[in-house]
Design a protein around this motif. Structure first.
Motif: not given
Length: 256
Positions: A148-157
């Motif tokens: 899983l990558g992760m965005g700066p907002d903490g989202h995954v998938a």
């Protein structure tokens, strides 16, 4: 669920190469134990760089790629071949260089299939159900590794903070109104992610540092989805130094 282990690499390039080496070793271990392996791929800069590093590794040939099922954690609901699709990047970086069984490459369909996003999500859920193995607790295989990558907002998938998909118990959902373009996506849900033997959250860059810190704390998954991404046997946060810069140094294990 397992307690995360944090492993820190010097920079994003080293991180991608290190994750690639882990993928090869973990896939070999799974095949030695059960004859096959189920891997969930991720997109994004580091995710695609990881796939390219696997393609460049001489060790990749030790894997029986025809006995590997490849899945995606999420996909942008765009036509096949669109440059923004995770599948397109994965094929260019790795899949086109491997001897794969096409029946074991499980692609999330786009609008060119004639399906709506909801229908494409249901079709993927059916593929997962057919691949489920005895003992699986959800209608999906217990993936050997979910990356899983992760965005700066903490989202995954494509599970974003505060959005209904975070609480959905179906295996796969259509996501509308994504805060990150494009607005329509398809995503695995948390129950399927947590059914994985191992979950690897992969992040690079200082802009991810605060989300990494919160994902490793007691933050609510509804606010920081990566805080809920845990594997049944093992959870790894694989980071570069910049992404790890806001966590206590005692929590991270520097890579050799």
């Amino acid at each position: 669920m397992s307690v995360p282990t944090v492993i820190i690499h010097r920079d994003a390039d080293v991180l991608a190469k290190a994750v690639a080496a882990r993928v090869v070793v973990r896939t070999l271990d799974a095949q030695s134990a059960g004859g096959s392996a189920h891997l969930v791929l991720t997109g994004g800069t580091v995710g695609i760089a990881t796939l390219a590093a696997i393609a460049a590794s001489p060790a990749r040939d030790a894997v029986d790629w025809r006995a590997v099922d490849l899945w995606w954690g999420d996909e942008r609901f765009l036509p096949s071949g669109d440059a923004e699709r995770n599948e397109t990047g994965a094929r260019k970086a790795l899949l086109d260089h491997l001897d794969l069984d096409p029946e074991r490459v499980h692609v999330m369909r786009g609008p060119d299939s004639g399906m709506t996003a909801e229908e494409a999500a249901d079709a993927y859920a059916e593929e997962l159900r057919r691949a489920a193995r005895p003992g699986d607790h959800v209608p999906a295989p217990a993936f050997d590794v979910t990356m899983l990558g992760m965005g700066p907002d903490g989202h995954v998938a494509s599970l974003f903070p505060g959005m209904p998909a975070l609480h959905d118990t179906r295996p796969v959902v259509a996501v509308h109104g994504s805060p990150k373009p494009p607005p329509t996506r398809i995503s695995l849900t948390m129950p399927v992610i947590r059914n994985s033997a191992e979950v690897w959250v992969i992040a690079a860059g200082e802009e991810k540092a605060e989300a990494v810190r919160e994902a490793l704390s007691e933050s609510e998954p509804a606010r920081v989805p990566a805080a809920g991404a845990r594997g049944g046997q093992r959870t790894l946060f694989l980071l570069d130094r910049a992404a790890a810069s806001k966590i206590p140094s005692s929590e991270g294990i520097p890579a050799p």
